[in-house]
Design a protein around this motif. Structure first.
Motif, short mmCIF file in Angstrom:
data_model
loop_
_atom_site.label_atom_id
_atom_site.label_comp_id
_atom_site.label_asym_id
_atom_site.label_seq_id
_atom_site.Cartn_x
_atom_site.Cartn_y
_atom_site.Cartn_z
N TRP A 1 0.83 -1.20 0.00
CA TRP A 1 0.00 0.00 0.00
C TRP A 1 0.86 1.25 0.00
CZ3 TRP A 1 -0.39 3.78 3.89
CH2 TRP A 1 -1.43 4.70 3.74
N LEU A 2 0.43 2.24 -0.78
CA LEU A 2 1.09 3.54 -0.82
C LEU A 2 0.04 4.63 -0.75
CD1 LEU A 2 3.63 3.30 -3.78
CD2 LEU A 2 4.23 3.77 -1.41
N HIS A 3 0.38 5.74 -0.15
CA HIS A 3 -0.45 6.93 -0.32
C HIS A 3 0.36 7.92 -1.14
CE1 HIS A 3 -3.50 9.97 0.32
NE2 HIS A 3 -2.50 10.82 0.53
N ILE A 4 -0.18 8.29 -2.30
CA ILE A 4 0.49 9.25 -3.18
C ILE A 4 0.13 10.65 -2.70
CG2 ILE A 4 0.81 10.02 -5.54
CD1 ILE A 4 1.73 7.14 -5.05
N ALA A 5 1.13 11.43 -2.33
CA ALA A 5 0.89 12.79 -1.83
C ALA A 5 0.32 13.67 -2.93
CB ALA A 5 2.19 13.38 -1.28
N LYS A 6 -0.34 14.73 -2.53
CA LYS A 6 -1.04 15.60 -3.47
C LYS A 6 -0.20 16.04 -4.67
CE LYS A 6 -5.03 17.84 -1.43
NZ LYS A 6 -5.61 19.12 -0.97
N PRO A 7 1.06 16.48 -4.46
CA PRO A 7 1.83 16.95 -5.62
C PRO A 7 2.03 15.89 -6.70
CG PRO A 7 2.87 17.64 -3.56
CD PRO A 7 1.79 16.67 -3.19
N LYS A 8 1.99 14.60 -6.32
CA LYS A 8 2.21 13.53 -7.29
C LYS A 8 0.90 12.93 -7.83
CE LYS A 8 6.77 13.28 -7.00
NZ LYS A 8 7.42 12.21 -6.23
N GLN A 9 -0.21 13.26 -7.18
CA GLN A 9 -1.48 12.65 -7.60
C GLN A 9 -1.84 12.99 -9.04
OE1 GLN A 9 -4.54 13.65 -4.73
NE2 GLN A 9 -3.52 12.53 -3.08
N LEU A 10 -1.66 14.23 -9.43
CA LEU A 10 -2.00 14.64 -10.80
C LEU A 10 -1.14 13.90 -11.81
CD1 LEU A 10 -2.58 18.49 -10.42
CD2 LEU A 10 -4.29 16.67 -10.62
N LEU A 11 0.12 13.67 -11.48
CA LEU A 11 1.01 12.93 -12.37
C LEU A 11 0.53 11.49 -12.54
CD1 LEU A 11 3.55 12.60 -14.06
CD2 LEU A 11 4.85 12.28 -11.95
N VAL A 12 0.20 10.85 -11.42
CA VAL A 12 -0.31 9.48 -11.47
C VAL A 12 -1.59 9.42 -12.29
CG1 VAL A 12 -1.34 7.63 -10.09
CG2 VAL A 12 0.75 8.73 -9.32
N GLU A 13 -2.50 10.35 -12.04
CA GLU A 13 -3.80 10.33 -12.71
C GLU A 13 -3.66 10.63 -14.20
OE1 GLU A 13 -6.10 12.97 -10.24
OE2 GLU A 13 -5.75 11.67 -8.49
N GLN A 14 -2.69 11.45 -14.58
CA GLN A 14 -2.45 11.70 -16.00
C GLN A 14 -1.91 10.45 -16.68
OE1 GLN A 14 -3.25 14.62 -17.86
NE2 GLN A 14 -2.97 13.01 -19.39
N LEU A 15 -1.00 9.74 -16.03
CA LEU A 15 -0.49 8.49 -16.58
C LEU A 15 -1.61 7.47 -16.76
CD1 LEU A 15 2.88 8.08 -14.64
CD2 LEU A 15 2.64 8.30 -17.12
N LEU A 16 -2.48 7.38 -15.77
CA LEU A 16 -3.61 6.44 -15.86
C LEU A 16 -4.54 6.83 -17.01
CD1 LEU A 16 -4.40 6.05 -12.06
CD2 LEU A 16 -3.43 4.30 -13.57
N GLN A 17 -4.77 8.14 -17.17
CA GLN A 17 -5.63 8.58 -18.27
C GLN A 17 -4.99 8.30 -19.62
OE1 GLN A 17 -8.89 9.91 -17.89
NE2 GLN A 17 -8.81 9.31 -20.05
N ASP A 18 -3.68 8.53 -19.74
CA ASP A 18 -2.97 8.23 -20.98
C ASP A 18 -3.08 6.75 -21.33
OD1 ASP A 18 -2.21 10.87 -21.11
OD2 ASP A 18 -0.16 10.53 -20.40
N ILE A 19 -2.91 5.90 -20.32
CA ILE A 19 -3.01 4.45 -20.54
C ILE A 19 -4.42 4.07 -20.99
CG2 ILE A 19 -3.00 2.22 -19.35
CD1 ILE A 19 -0.71 3.32 -17.60
N GLN A 20 -5.43 4.65 -20.33
CA GLN A 20 -6.80 4.31 -20.69
C GLN A 20 -7.13 4.79 -22.10
OE1 GLN A 20 -9.69 5.26 -17.72
NE2 GLN A 20 -11.36 4.30 -18.84
N ASP A 21 -6.68 5.98 -22.47
CA ASP A 21 -6.93 6.49 -23.82
C ASP A 21 -6.31 5.56 -24.87
OD1 ASP A 21 -8.28 8.63 -22.80
OD2 ASP A 21 -6.61 10.04 -22.96
N GLU A 22 -5.07 5.14 -24.63
CA GLU A 22 -4.42 4.23 -25.57
C GLU A 22 -5.17 2.90 -25.67
OE1 GLU A 22 -1.99 4.64 -27.62
OE2 GLU A 22 -1.18 6.58 -27.00
N PHE A 23 -5.61 2.41 -24.53
CA PHE A 23 -6.31 1.11 -24.49
C PHE A 23 -7.65 1.18 -25.22
CE2 PHE A 23 -8.82 -2.24 -22.32
CZ PHE A 23 -8.01 -3.33 -22.61
N GLU A 24 -8.32 2.32 -25.10
CA GLU A 24 -9.64 2.45 -25.72
C GLU A 24 -9.55 2.70 -27.22
OE1 GLU A 24 -11.64 5.50 -23.55
OE2 GLU A 24 -12.08 4.20 -21.83
N HIS A 25 -8.58 3.53 -27.66
CA HIS A 25 -8.51 3.88 -29.08
C HIS A 25 -7.70 2.87 -29.90
CE1 HIS A 25 -9.25 8.05 -27.27
NE2 HIS A 25 -10.33 7.74 -27.97
N ARG A 26 -6.72 2.24 -29.29
CA ARG A 26 -5.95 1.16 -29.91
C ARG A 26 -5.41 1.53 -31.30
NH1 ARG A 26 -8.35 -4.39 -27.36
NH2 ARG A 26 -9.12 -3.41 -25.45
#
Length: 302
Positions: free
Chosen positions: A131-156
């Motif tokens: 388990w990790l808690h991602i501090a606020k300054p890094k949360q946006l970076l994590v969420e952007q990476l997740l969104q990039d991954i999801q966009d790639e997965f959906e559009h293929r």
């Protein structure tokens, strides 16, 4: 491999595509109540918003935005909604060979989680904290990476597999650095007589007061059972856990009111209260006056 009666077992051959064993999806159902289950692939879970319950390795933890888990093959766990409270969780399922080569330098942190079969797994007692808690300054970076991954997965589009693996490696390296940072802090704590698990929890509260911080999360951080943690926390601070969290929030609210840059409603939400009435009631309980009265007396003129 033995499984408890009724426990579900998910296999990659039936849940992931053979040509590219990877999947990303989101949960937000208010009726979600997974049974305890295991799988033969690795899973990453990240809480995007709200609060839900995560059962993992025999521990129950209410988790909120910024909480992140990496779940190894063969480890029982489950996700559940809490009393119909809204939440959203991103889940990534993948077979570790997709990124194992790139992650060879991280043998002592991430590698224990990246095993293709349960038979390769190290003993749970020797594995790092999942388990990790991602501090606020890094949360946006994590969420952007997740969104990039999801966009790639959906559009293929052409090359999407490579793009996903690249972002996944970035995400895992970020997790590795957070693990190492937490380990360094733990090392400093263990070599200093002035440090204590309760102090670590207090620091966490001061850093994350705007998020939901249930008692179970404090107990998890202190590596104590919730009931025992509650007793120790009150003994060392003179307050129960909820009162301490609210005190931190109200102190921060007082600072913000003095600056006179936001409305009372905005400040209430900024410091972690979901309802204005709860904020006003708690503020008055701790200060003797309402936020509006406090603003009239102590607020600076813009």
């Amino acid at each position: 491999m033995s499984m408890e009666k009724g426990m579900s077992y998910f296999q990659s051959k039936s849940t992931l595509k053979k040509e590219f064993p990877f999947k990303i999806f989101r949960y937000s159902s208010l009726a979600l109540k997974q049974p305890l289950h295991i799988h033969d692939y690795t899973q990453i879970a990240y809480v995007l918003k709200g609060v839900c319950n995560h059962q993992l390795r025999g521990k129950s933890l209410n988790v909120s935005r910024g909480d992140m888990f990496i779940i190894s093959p063969g480890v029982e766990h489950s996700l559940s909604a809490i009393e119909e409270r809204e939440f959203e969780v991103v889940l990534i399922d993948f077979l570790p060979y997709l990124v194992r080569e790139q992650l060879k330098p991280f043998s002592d942190t991430l590698q224990p989680f990246l095993h293709n079969t349960v038979d390769e797994m190290p003993e749970l007692g020797t594995m790092p904290q999942p388990w990790l808690h991602i501090a606020k300054p890094k949360q946006l970076l994590v969420e952007q990476l997740l969104q990039d991954i999801q966009d790639e997965f959906e559009h293929r589009e052409a090359g999407y597999e490579y793009a996903i693996c690249t972002s996944l490696v970035k995400l895992l390296i970020l997790m590795d650095r957070e693990y190492r940072r937490a380990r360094r802090k733990q090392s400093v704590k263990s070599t200093s007589t002035s440090q204590h698990p309760i102090e670590e929890v207090k620091r966490f509260i001061h850093d994350n007061y705007s998020q939901d911080i249930p008692l179970e999360q404090g107990a998890f951080l202190a590596n104590m059972a919730p009931a025992y943690f509650s007793t120790i926390f009150k003994k060392e601070t003179g307050q129960n856990f909820v009162d301490y969290v609210n005190e931190v929030r109200i102190e921060r609210a007082m600072e913000l009111i003095q600056r006179n840059m936001h409305t009372i409603t905005q400040i209430g939400f900024q410091v972690g209260f979901h309802h204005l009435s709860h904020f006003i009631r708690t503020f008055k309980k701790r200060t003797g006056i309402t936020p509006t009265e406090y603003k009239k007396t102590f607020g600076n003129t813009p």
